[in-house]
Design a protein around this motif. Sequence first.
Motif, PDB file in Angstrom:
ATOM      1  N   ILE A  63       2.585  14.923  -6.650  1.00  0.00           N
ATOM      2  CA  ILE A  63       2.527  16.455  -7.077  1.00  0.00           C
ATOM      3  C   ILE A  63       2.397  16.539  -8.546  1.00  0.00           C
ATOM      4  CG2 ILE A  63       5.085  16.308  -7.383  1.00  0.00           C
ATOM      5  CD1 ILE A  63       5.265  19.137  -6.252  1.00  0.00           C
ATOM      6  N   HIS A  64       1.642  17.741  -8.929  1.00  0.00           N
ATOM      7  CA  HIS A  64       1.380  17.804 -10.638  1.00  0.00           C
ATOM      8  C   HIS A  64       2.465  18.955 -10.773  1.00  0.00           C
ATOM      9  CE1 HIS A  64      -2.562  16.183  -9.967  1.00  0.00           C
ATOM     10  NE2 HIS A  64      -2.616  16.262 -11.142  1.00  0.00           N
ATOM     11  N   LEU A  65       3.302  18.232 -11.797  1.00  0.00           N
ATOM     12  CA  LEU A  65       4.494  19.150 -12.348  1.00  0.00           C
ATOM     13  C   LEU A  65       4.306  19.323 -13.787  1.00  0.00           C
ATOM     14  CD1 LEU A  65       7.309  17.512 -10.439  1.00  0.00           C
ATOM     15  CD2 LEU A  65       6.374  19.957 -10.211  1.00  0.00           C
ATOM     16  N   PHE A  66       4.394  20.640 -14.509  1.00  0.00           N
ATOM     17  CA  PHE A  66       4.086  20.782 -15.875  1.00  0.00           C
ATOM     18  C   PHE A  66       2.730  20.094 -16.593  1.00  0.00           C
ATOM     19  CE2 PHE A  66       8.492  19.971 -14.764  1.00  0.00           C
ATOM     20  CZ  PHE A  66       8.834  21.372 -14.554  1.00  0.00           C
ATOM     21  N   GLY A  67       1.918  19.983 -15.542  1.00  0.00           N
ATOM     22  CA  GLY A  67       0.711  19.472 -15.923  1.00  0.00           C
ATOM     23  C   GLY A  67       0.359  17.857 -16.069  1.00  0.00           C
ATOM     24  N   LEU A  68       1.776  17.347 -15.479  1.00  0.00           N
ATOM     25  CA  LEU A  68       1.755  16.018 -15.382  1.00  0.00           C
ATOM     26  C   LEU A  68       1.641  15.595 -13.697  1.00  0.00           C
ATOM     27  CD1 LEU A  68       4.756  15.331 -17.898  1.00  0.00           C
ATOM     28  CD2 LEU A  68       2.316  15.309 -18.455  1.00  0.00           C
ATOM     29  N   LYS A  69       1.144  14.309 -13.764  1.00  0.00           N
ATOM     30  CA  LYS A  69       0.810  13.741 -12.286  1.00  0.00           C
ATOM     31  C   LYS A  69       1.854  12.860 -11.963  1.00  0.00           C
ATOM     32  CE  LYS A  69      -1.920  11.875  -8.981  1.00  0.00           C
ATOM     33  NZ  LYS A  69      -2.409  12.625  -7.960  1.00  0.00           N
ATOM     34  N   VAL A  70       2.793  13.263 -10.978  1.00  0.00           N
ATOM     35  CA  VAL A  70       4.025  12.653 -10.569  1.00  0.00           C
ATOM     36  C   VAL A  70       3.711  11.912  -9.161  1.00  0.00           C
ATOM     37  CG1 VAL A  70       6.314  13.066  -9.790  1.00  0.00           C
ATOM     38  CG2 VAL A  70       5.359  14.357 -11.580  1.00  0.00           C
ATOM     39  N   CYS A  71       4.087  10.717  -9.185  1.00  0.00           N
ATOM     40  CA  CYS A  71       3.774   9.645  -7.798  1.00  0.00           C
ATOM     41  C   CYS A  71       5.109   9.151  -7.595  1.00  0.00           C
ATOM     42  CB  CYS A  71       2.856   8.835  -8.390  1.00  0.00           C
ATOM     43  SG  CYS A  71       1.273   9.112  -8.895  1.00  0.00           S
ATOM     44  N   PRO A  72       5.851  10.159  -6.699  1.00  0.00           N
ATOM     45  CA  PRO A  72       7.341   9.845  -6.441  1.00  0.00           C
ATOM     46  C   PRO A  72       7.400   8.388  -5.655  1.00  0.00           C
ATOM     47  CG  PRO A  72       7.079  12.056  -6.111  1.00  0.00           C
ATOM     48  CD  PRO A  72       5.574  11.387  -6.320  1.00  0.00           C
ATOM     49  N   ASP A  73       6.519   8.260  -4.698  1.00  0.00           N
ATOM     50  CA  ASP A  73       6.579   7.066  -3.831  1.00  0.00           C
ATOM     51  C   ASP A  73       6.057   5.828  -4.590  1.00  0.00           C
ATOM     52  OD1 ASP A  73       7.734   8.793  -1.896  1.00  0.00           O
ATOM     53  OD2 ASP A  73       5.942   8.246  -0.318  1.00  0.00           O
ATOM     54  N   LEU A  74       4.988   5.871  -5.207  1.00  0.00           N
ATOM     55  CA  LEU A  74       4.771   4.692  -6.148  1.00  0.00           C
ATOM     56  C   LEU A  74       5.911   4.274  -7.005  1.00  0.00           C
ATOM     57  CD1 LEU A  74       1.108   5.123  -6.959  1.00  0.00           C
ATOM     58  CD2 LEU A  74       2.006   3.790  -5.073  1.00  0.00           C
ATOM     59  N   ILE A 121       0.756  -0.971   0.042  1.00  0.00           N
ATOM     60  CA  ILE A 121       0.083  -0.102  -0.030  1.00  0.00           C
ATOM     61  C   ILE A 121       0.921   1.187   0.120  1.00  0.00           C
ATOM     62  CG2 ILE A 121      -1.732   1.297   1.134  1.00  0.00           C
ATOM     63  CD1 ILE A 121      -2.757  -1.574   2.551  1.00  0.00           C
ATOM     64  N   GLY A 122       0.984   1.965  -1.191  1.00  0.00           N
ATOM     65  CA  GLY A 122       1.960   3.119  -1.325  1.00  0.00           C
ATOM     66  C   GLY A 122       1.292   4.484  -0.810  1.00  0.00           C
ATOM     67  N   ASN A 123       2.120   5.288  -0.349  1.00  0.00           N
ATOM     68  CA  ASN A 123       1.824   6.518   0.080  1.00  0.00           C
ATOM     69  C   ASN A 123       1.552   7.347  -1.329  1.00  0.00           C
ATOM     70  OD1 ASN A 123       1.533   9.156   1.398  1.00  0.00           O
ATOM     71  ND2 ASN A 123       4.070   9.281   0.832  1.00  0.00           N
ATOM     72  N   THR A 124       0.606   8.062  -1.289  1.00  0.00           N
ATOM     73  CA  THR A 124       0.270   8.915  -2.688  1.00  0.00           C
ATOM     74  C   THR A 124       0.314  10.533  -2.263  1.00  0.00           C
ATOM     75  OG1 THR A 124      -2.027   8.675  -2.377  1.00  0.00           O
ATOM     76  CG2 THR A 124      -0.594   7.088  -4.080  1.00  0.00           C
TER      77      THR A 124
END
Lengths: 318, 318
Positions: free
Chosen positions: A38-49, A31-34
């Motif tokens: 963060i939204h960067l440059f209109g893109l959804k970034v999910c660093p932990d996943l 179960i990954g933390n979300t």
Amino acid sequence: MRIVVLAGGIGGARFLRGLKAAAPDADITVIGNTGDDIHLFGLKVCPDLDTVMYTLGGGINEEQGWGRTDETFQVKDELKAYGVGPDWFGLGDRDFATHIVRTQMLGAGYPLSAVTEALCERWQPGVRLLPMTDDRVETHVAVDLDGERRAVHFQEYWVRLRASVDALAVVPVGAEQSKPAPGVLEALAEADVVLFPPSNPVVSIGTILAVPGIREAIAEAGVPVVGLSPIVGGAPVRGMADKMLSAIGVETAAAAVAEHYGSGLLDGWLVDSADIGAVAEVEAAGIRCRAVPLMMTDLDATAAMAREALALAEEVRA
Amino acid sequence: MRIVVLAGGIGGARFLRGLKAAAPDADITVIGNTGDDIHLFGLKVCPDLDTVMYTLGGGINEEQGWGRTDETFQVKDELKAYGVGPDWFGLGDRDFATHIVRTQMLGAGYPLSAVTEALCERWQPGVRLLPMTDDRVETHVAVDLDGERRAVHFQEYWVRLRASVDALAVVPVGAEQSKPAPGVLEALAEADVVLFPPSNPVVSIGTILAVPGIREAIAEAGVPVVGLSPIVGGAPVRGMADKMLSAIGVETAAAAVAEHYGSGLLDGWLVDSADIGAVAEVEAAGIRCRAVPLMMTDLDATAAMAREALALAEEVRA
């Protein structure tokens, strides 16, 4: 054996690699933390996943612990040339592709859990990776900047400010309204063991537990819940757990973190050999505790930690 | 002198470079074709606008005529590894950054004209680049594939199918409902000369003319309108204008293209020296015509073409 692991980024991902080595036949759900998303440059970034996915899938930059190996930064340089920010978040070209695919799928209506599953079809992490929720939850950190209290996104606190100022409060914005992603409660209900890797107890595991229903499902699963301390010798092994713990009024100490989780949630706790003095305190709080080496210096050391966690779980069960 | 140029991609961009050299003090407004625009990986790609912007801004891949110089393809390789298509459109890493910025701005609510202006702040193309419209117009090509009539996006026809099958019809989907972008009608009303570079008369200039109001504004401007033939010796200099002309029932010949535009729109027409025999036919159709070298082999040759076009415009005006 069905193992459910609550994971943040680097610490969680590295622990999972050890766990897979220690229990190759186990059925592992992560179960990954979300909250770090963060939204960067209109893109959804999910660093932990992504850190979990890349680490277990063999694509991680081993040295830095996040991002892709053999990375280049053409897109980033171009965005800078366009004067488009932020420039403090280091997305590489390979990594961008992941965020482009994710954003396109989300835009097409797929929930994050389905997107994560699709991305994992390529990476084959060998675990089932679930986001804690399909809803938007964003960890904000209150800080004092030039005498003014401001709330910044966790990534801004950690990456841009490098945790150089005190965190006054940590708020998982949106958590109260969020629901566990499909599969999360089911995995917990069917688990034989639940593990908390040495991830950040506030902004990683704490955020996952802030999704209504997850804490309760863990407590009600009736199976051993064992954690590993991310604090060794009074300091975080890596990251800024000390700042986050201060923000919620918890001492940066292995025993204090266990007590923060509490005996209602946690059955067993591993502290580092250096913290052997904390064992009695943790046990006095009703949590079974052992002191073992907790430095994830290599795969063998990490697998040994995972074996100790599973052994403590069996001891709790017995 | 205020010059308005209707431009497609490579041909239009190269001609503009020559025009800037031929008339360094002119105030040049470019009305760019957006019928080739396509959404790829959730990103808005504007091939013709970008070709003009990169060519005049010094970022173009000179050899291929489109895309960025010193390009790499990490993102594309990764998308392929994710199994995400299409893989027939060669977007490079540097190019991706442009589409990311554009898509983010469009998502934030800016119209394409404002986005194009923002992108041009970096590239400084030395012309005012306007999309023909802020509305979505998409050129579709009807083809017969395995016995079945299908409509494909122009890029699919040109890039994926390499124009290897006949075009049965060309439809600028959405054109009828579109409005000229802010500045387009104003630029035409204030123009001293309007030029049609040797761009594709159907899918480049034809699409721009399909936006209601633009053709009328050109005709009503009351200034010389001069075009350069993209057909030399009965074949397109580059591209697939022959296939497109066939689809609309126009012969692939320098004179036929002039007559297709018609004397109601066109005042002057330049054909290549090889087509000197076409001059009489064009003039018989009421369009002043000259035969001059029309191969854009280098900047000097292209500037000479632009000077010929401006000279013909002055002749028309007198």
